[in-house]
Write a protein that holds these residues in place. Structure first.
Motif, PDB file in Angstrom:
ATOM      1  N   PRO A 178       0.846  -1.197   0.000  1.00 31.47           N
ATOM      2  CA  PRO A 178       0.000   0.000   0.000  1.00 31.47           C
ATOM      3  C   PRO A 178       0.884   1.251   0.000  1.00 31.47           C
ATOM      4  O   PRO A 178       2.004   1.232   0.519  1.00 31.47           O
ATOM      5  N   ASN A 179       0.374   2.320  -0.584  1.00 27.44           N
ATOM      6  CA  ASN A 179       1.214   3.519  -0.729  1.00 27.44           C
ATOM      7  C   ASN A 179       0.611   4.732  -0.022  1.00 27.44           C
ATOM      8  O   ASN A 179       1.031   5.854  -0.235  1.00 27.44           O
ATOM      9  N   ALA A 180      -0.421   4.507   0.788  1.00 29.70           N
ATOM     10  CA  ALA A 180      -1.047   5.635   1.485  1.00 29.70           C
ATOM     11  C   ALA A 180      -1.825   5.094   2.680  1.00 29.70           C
ATOM     12  O   ALA A 180      -1.904   3.882   2.886  1.00 29.70           O
ATOM     13  N   THR A 181      -2.372   5.995   3.468  1.00 31.03           N
ATOM     14  CA  THR A 181      -3.244   5.587   4.566  1.00 31.03           C
ATOM     15  C   THR A 181      -4.570   6.328   4.421  1.00 31.03           C
ATOM     16  O   THR A 181      -4.602   7.448   3.928  1.00 31.03           O
ATOM     17  N   ASP A 182      -5.637   5.677   4.825  1.00 29.91           N
ATOM     18  CA  ASP A 182      -6.940   6.345   4.726  1.00 29.91           C
ATOM     19  C   ASP A 182      -7.183   7.207   5.965  1.00 29.91           C
ATOM     20  O   ASP A 182      -6.329   7.295   6.847  1.00 29.91           O
ATOM     21  N   ASP A 183      -8.365   7.816   6.059  1.00 28.42           N
ATOM     22  CA  ASP A 183      -8.594   8.747   7.175  1.00 28.42           C
ATOM     23  C   ASP A 183      -8.648   8.047   8.533  1.00 28.42           C
ATOM     24  O   ASP A 183      -8.560   8.687   9.561  1.00 28.42           O
ATOM     25  N   LYS A 184      -8.755   6.713   8.501  1.00 28.06           N
ATOM     26  CA  LYS A 184      -8.705   5.990   9.787  1.00 28.06           C
ATOM     27  C   LYS A 184      -7.294   5.492  10.093  1.00 28.06           C
ATOM     28  O   LYS A 184      -7.086   4.758  11.042  1.00 28.06           O
ATOM     29  N   GLY A 185      -6.362   5.877   9.228  1.00 26.71           N
ATOM     30  CA  GLY A 185      -4.989   5.458   9.468  1.00 26.71           C
ATOM     31  C   GLY A 185      -4.673   4.075   8.920  1.00 26.71           C
ATOM     32  O   GLY A 185      -3.586   3.547   9.130  1.00 26.71           O
ATOM     33  N   GLU A 186      -5.629   3.469   8.224  1.00 27.14           N
ATOM     34  CA  GLU A 186      -5.391   2.140   7.654  1.00 27.14           C
ATOM     35  C   GLU A 186      -4.612   2.248   6.342  1.00 27.14           C
ATOM     36  O   GLU A 186      -4.859   3.174   5.565  1.00 27.14           O
ATOM     37  N   PRO A 187      -3.703   1.325   6.089  1.00 27.51           N
ATOM     38  CA  PRO A 187      -2.972   1.388   4.819  1.00 27.51           C
ATOM     39  C   PRO A 187      -3.919   1.151   3.631  1.00 27.51           C
ATOM     40  O   PRO A 187      -4.779   0.264   3.698  1.00 27.51           O
ATOM     41  N   VAL A 188      -3.781   1.928   2.598  1.00 27.54           N
ATOM     42  CA  VAL A 188      -4.587   1.749   1.392  1.00 27.54           C
ATOM     43  C   VAL A 188      -3.680   1.878   0.170  1.00 27.54           C
ATOM     44  O   VAL A 188      -2.554   2.384   0.266  1.00 27.54           O
ATOM     45  N   PHE A 189      -4.219   1.411  -0.951  1.00 29.58           N
ATOM     46  CA  PHE A 189      -3.455   1.542  -2.194  1.00 29.58           C
ATOM     47  C   PHE A 189      -4.165   2.519  -3.110  1.00 29.58           C
ATOM     48  O   PHE A 189      -5.351   2.354  -3.414  1.00 29.58           O
ATOM     49  N   HIS A 190      -3.439   3.533  -3.535  1.00 26.24           N
ATOM     50  CA  HIS A 190      -3.974   4.502  -4.492  1.00 26.24           C
ATOM     51  C   HIS A 190      -3.327   4.248  -5.852  1.00 26.24           C
ATOM     52  O   HIS A 190      -2.167   4.588  -6.058  1.00 26.24           O
ATOM     53  N   PRO A 191      -4.089   3.684  -6.794  1.00 30.60           N
ATOM     54  CA  PRO A 191      -3.467   3.299  -8.083  1.00 30.60           C
ATOM     55  C   PRO A 191      -3.032   4.488  -8.938  1.00 30.60           C
ATOM     56  O   PRO A 191      -2.261   4.299  -9.867  1.00 30.60           O
ATOM     57  N   TYR A 192      -3.505   5.683  -8.624  1.00 30.51           N
ATOM     58  CA  TYR A 192      -3.103   6.840  -9.436  1.00 30.51           C
ATOM     59  C   TYR A 192      -2.293   7.860  -8.631  1.00 30.51           C
ATOM     60  O   TYR A 192      -2.274   9.048  -8.933  1.00 30.51           O
TER      61      TYR A 192
END
Lengths: 632, 367
Positions: free
Chosen positions: A434-448
């Motif tokens: 994953p390359n980012a975190t969401d507003d809850k601090g969870e790792p997320v992947f942003h494809p762009y």
């Protein structure tokens, strides 16, 4: 041993011409291989009709193969043949106007029958009526001598024996220009391994042709052309299509990606499909698709999965692939699209060369849809351009269109072999985390979410846990890649995609100018396959005293960063193109420079002499000061 | 750092007993995914009452059953209402361009044996603009599961007739009635050499799931036609098949080994080999057809597909054909792996570049 005279020449241009069924392409190809192995520099121009077998003996059925070889650097297949081998009256008639007075003509008199002569409008044989008296004509009964030489082959019909006449001609020319025939003998042995009688007949005809030259009084002199001085290295002869195929394989190897080709047969690109289809042992997957669209679609699907997706085509096919290339622009995935240009529009001239797909490559899609465009300048350069295309595609996650053409595709030249280990390192890094975190601090992947330097998005391939995502042709929100119809986002994304392609200019070599004295006021700028003819023309013009600079574009989108600066340095800029001025249009629009467009769309490469005249006129228009001191 | 592809083009040809998911990594024993794991965070934007909701729910509910790793499942779609499907599934997905999904999915499946690849398409996408790709994917027998949502209308472009609309159908583009003879998707697929062809319906969750299960199990192309209601532009077109009483009389259930029947009617074969639906009381018991989806000869499956009529008098539902034959993607991988002996080295590429006829000028570098 022959006691005949041997004369040394520095260069020779030979054209083999005959009916489509006479085997002229094979004959030319073999003579070229023999010449390459001897160490001459060379350049070739096969020229054949689109019909597999046009009506026998007619002008539309003429197929030819021209070869220019020399003891020095060769840039073109030659403007005019020194020697024409004409296997029938049609071949003579179709090619005679290209011959300078004094050229040598070898005619197959067996085919100069009343019927064959009348098919092409000769009332009388030009061999006998004196119309060829300003040429050196060698009338040879090629067919009957070949048949005679095969008298002992009682299993063969006369028709089968006649078919060996091209090998007889090859043998004769091999003697005339002192070419070793071992390569051709080995070639025939491999080709006819299953047909021993045919093999022996071909070998016998080949030797008979050689012996005929040595013994007959008609040929008093044979010629030698010494090897050219070339940079040290190991060489092979290569056509553009083979070089492009090999470049794709080598680039995929250097990128550590499996190569997948999705392609639909189309002249003059099909040889790439044939070549790559034979390379399964190198892990190459090829698929002959149901149509052009499926070819590029399958390639894009393979790219989505982490392979190097490639499709090959010619102009009409590029038109069909446009929508899928647009999808690849939107998905921002690597994709290699090779357009081996031919005469257009529509079906146009399938077997003839042209450079008229430049604007189609740049702009032939809906919406703002920028892609990288590169063009090889010589047959061997097709290898390097393939590696460069793969570098750009994988680094910037973009489609790259390679604009070769029929002249480069089928033409050949000696190629100094590169070392695979010394090719650029174009390893690819797939996203794994994953390359980012969401507003809850969870790792997320942003494809762009883009690389700040290249603006490339991550290549996250299926099978990678945690990076599941969806891509598509609908406009995407910046960073997240979710569907977005937001006006500001679309404006932003459109500019981002353009900026990414523009940014490629940071990693390409500046446009180099060849201006030996550094004092030229006229620049000749070309792109793609015109490199040879332009370089030869510049050489001629300089020899005649003109001060002229030369530059050649291999990157058409984006242009090298210094292009505008180079153009503005010269009083006159001449751009020769085999279209109606497409590069000139781009340069004028982008750099506000008054380009002089010189164009030709005859389905054939430029002649060096023709371009040299254009250059000379331009230089002369600027006055005497622009001519070199010619006293020396 | 470079990451090599998690794909081995050198994998051997799958054994004859291979299933549609052989080669796809499975979840560790004792772990399982749920419907929620396959639900993406995107808002579903189909019209209220659209049949696509039911199909989405069925697919999301079915996928955990496969026991596959979620990251190894890919949905590829074309253009149309149904083709928004991938956005709502939390797998890898591509919403591509009109009609091209089977071609794109073919390239993906051919290079990645470790993926379970699904295509979602509609009657316009698959049978009109993408007809060529559909038939060629089926004849190649690429290991793809193709879900064809058939609502007999163009929805996304707001109500024009489709290649499955019936003759005379009045739509925006056919105010005096459609003139075209429609395609029967099942007949078309069988004619295109499909190895697996089935029909099901959006509203019958249980039947739909059972067909998805059979399709997933099948190694090769699986074409699943799903009757789907468009409440806006073609509402109620399949309603007679959703009424319990009507359905019982009209739907010919295809169950292997069993008689093909609907209510009091059975399917019989006449002397010419054609099929007819007749009252059981009138049927010669020896001529009553028993279904065999695995029959190599597709004639019986094709004959069954021809029992359809525009008024939905009798509609066969279930798996028409399910036979094993080599898949294109397995065969391609096999060609590569048998041609390739070991890892390709720089020296191998050097030799390839050199070809057979080389000559040397001066002292070559490195010698």
């Amino acid at each position: 041993m022959s006691t005949k005279l041997v004369q040394k020449l520095d260069r020779v241009v030979i054209r083999f011409a005959g009916d489509s069924g006479d085997g002229m392409q094979l004959t030319g190809d073999r003579f070229t291989s023999q010449t390459a192995l001897l160490g001459n520099d060379l350049s070739t121009l096969p020229n054949f009709p689109a019909e597999i077998r046009a009506p026998q003996g007619t002008l539309p059925g003429v197929s030819s193969f021209q070869l220019h070889f020399a003891d020095h650097n060769v840039l073109t297949p030659g403007d005019a043949p020194d020697v024409l081998v004409a296997m029938n009256p049609a071949a003579l008639k179709a090619n005679l106007r290209d011959l300078p007075r004094g050229a040598t003509i070898i005619v197959n008199t067996d085919e100069f029958t009343k019927r064959n002569l009348s098919k092409v409008g000769y009332a009388e044989s030009p061999v006998d009526d004196g119309s060829l008296e300003s040429y050196h004509v060698h009338p040879v009964a090629l067919t009957s001598i070949a048949v005679e030489a095969l008298a002992s082959f009682t299993d063969l019909t006369r028709k089968e024996k006649e078919r060996a006449k091209n090998m007889f001609a090859l043998g004769l020319l091999s003697w005339l220009y002192t070419r070793p025939m071992d390569g051709t003998e080995a070639f025939l042995k491999a080709k006819f391994a299953d047909k021993p009688v045919i093999l022996e007949a071909n070998l016998a005809a080949l030797r008979a042709g050689f012996n005929y030259g040595e013994t007959t009084e008609d040929f008093a002199v044979s010629y030698e052309v010494a090897p050219a001085s070339m940079a040290a290295g190991t060489y092979r002869n290569v056509t553009g299509n083979v070089a492009l195929s090999l470049g794709l394989v080598a680039a995929a190897h250097r990128a550590h990606l499996p190569l997948f080709l999705g392609s639909y047969p189309i002249t003059p690109a099909s040889d790439i499909l044939h070549t790559l289809a034979g390379l399964k042992r190198y892990g190459v997957a090829t698929m002959q698709a149901e149509d052009e669209i499926a070819g590029v679609g399958a390639a894009l699907g393979a790219s989505f999965g982490g392979a190097l997706g490639v499709t090959t085509t010619s102009g009409p096919g590029l038109a069909l692939k446009a929508e899928t290339i647009g999808l690849a622009v939107s998905l921002e995935l690597p994709l290699i699209v090779c357009d081996i240009q031919r005469g257009g529009p529509s079906t146009g001239l399938p077997t003839k060369t042209e450079q008229a797909d430049l604007l189609q490559a740049l702009f032939g899609r809906n919406g703002e849809s920028p892609v990288a465009v590169v063009a090889p300048s010589t047959p061997a350069d097709c290898f390097d351009i393939a590696v460069e295309a793969v570098r750009i595609a994988t680094t910037y996650r973009t489609p790259v269109i390679v604009l070769s053409d029929g002249y480069l595709a089928n033409g050949s030249e000696p190629w100094r072999l590169p070392r695979t280990a010394e090719l650029p390192d174009i390893s690819v890094e797939f996203a794994t985390e994953p390359n980012a975190t969401d507003d809850k601090g969870e790792p997320v992947f942003h494809p762009y979410l883009r690389d700040p330097e290249t603006l490339a998005r991550p290549w996250a391939i299926p099978g990678t846990p945690g990076l599941e995502h969806r891509v598509g042709g609908i406009e995407k929100a910046d960073i997240t890649g979710n569907i977005s119809y937001d006006p500001d986002n679309h404006d932003h994304m459109t500019r981002l995609r353009q900026a990414k392609i523009d940014g490629i200019a940071d990693t390409i070599a500046p446009l180099e100018v060849d201006d030996p004295a550094g004092d030229a006021d006229v620049l000749v700028l070309g792109w793609g396959s015109t490199f040879g003819p332009i370089s030869a023309a510049v050489r001629l013009a300089r020899n005649a005293g003109a001060r002229v600079a030369q530059a050649h574009l291999r990157h058409l989108n984006p242009f090298p960063a210094n292009t505008g600066e180079v153009l503005r340095r010269y009083e006159r800029v001449i751009v020769p193109e085999m279209n109606l001025g497409q590069l000139a249009l781009l340069l004028r629009a982008r750099y506000l420079v008054d380009i002089e467009s010189h164009t030709s769309v005859r389905g054939l490469p430029f002649q060096a002499g023709e371009l040299a005249d254009v250059i000379a006129t331009a230089v002369a228009s600027l006055g005497d000061a622009h001519l070199k001191e010619t006293a020396q | 750092m470079t990451t090599d592809l998690p794909v081995d083009l050198g994998m051997p040809l799958s054994s004859p007993g291979a299933t549609g998911t052989t080669g796809v990594p499975r979840l560790a024993d004792g772990t399982a995914l749920t419907k929620k794991d396959f639900t993406s965070d995107q808002e579903v934007r189909w019209c209220p009452g659209c049949g696509d909701y039911a199909i989405l729910a069925a697919v999301q509910g079915f996928l955990p059953e496969l026991g596959l790793k979620r990251e190894n499942i890919v949905f590829v779609s074309g253009i149309g209402c149904s083709s928004r499907f991938p956005y709502y599934l939390d797998t890898y997905g591509m919403h591509s361009i009109h009609g091209r999904a089977p071609a794109i999915a073919t390239g993906l499946a051919a290079t990645r044996e470790d993926l379970s690849v699904w295509v979602v398409t509609g009657d316009g996408d698959a049978l009109s603009i993408g007809g060529n790709h559909l038939i060629h994917a089926l004849r190649r027998n690429v290991n793809l599961k193709i879900l064809l949502f058939n609502n007999e209308i163009y929805g996304l472009t707001k109500g024009q007739y489709s290649p499955t609309s019936h003759v005379g159908q009045v739509t925006k583009s056919t105010p005096l009635g459609s003139l075209d003879t429609p395609f029967n998707p099942v007949s078309l697929a069988l004619g295109a050499e499909a190895s697996f062809v089935a029909r099901t319906m959006d509203s019958d969750r249980q039947h739909l799931t059972s067909v998805l299960r059979a399709a997933a199990e099948h190694r090769g192309s699986a074409l699943v036609e799903i009757y789907q209601n468009c409440p806006i532009f073609n509402d109620g077109v399949f309603d007679v098949l959703k009424d319990r009483t009507e359905a019982a009389a009209r739907i010919l259930h295809l169950t292997d080994g069993e008689e093909v029947s609907a209510g009091d009617n059975v399917v019989v074969r006449d002397d010419s080999g054609s099929l007819a639906v007749v009252p059981r009381a009138d049927a010669d018991p020896a001529r009553i057809m028993r279904h065999d989806a695995s029959a190599q000869d597709p004639s019986a499956a094709f004959a069954l597909s021809r029992l359809d009529s525009p008024d939905l008098g009798h509609v066969p539902m279930g798996v028409f054909r399910n036979v094993q034959r080599p898949t294109y993607d397995d065969a391609l991988r096999e060609q590569i792996s048998s041609a390739r002996t070991n890892e390709i080295t720089d020296a191998d590429i050097d030799a390839l570049l050199a070809g057979r006829d080389t000559w040397t000028v001066g002292t070559p570098a490195g010698s």
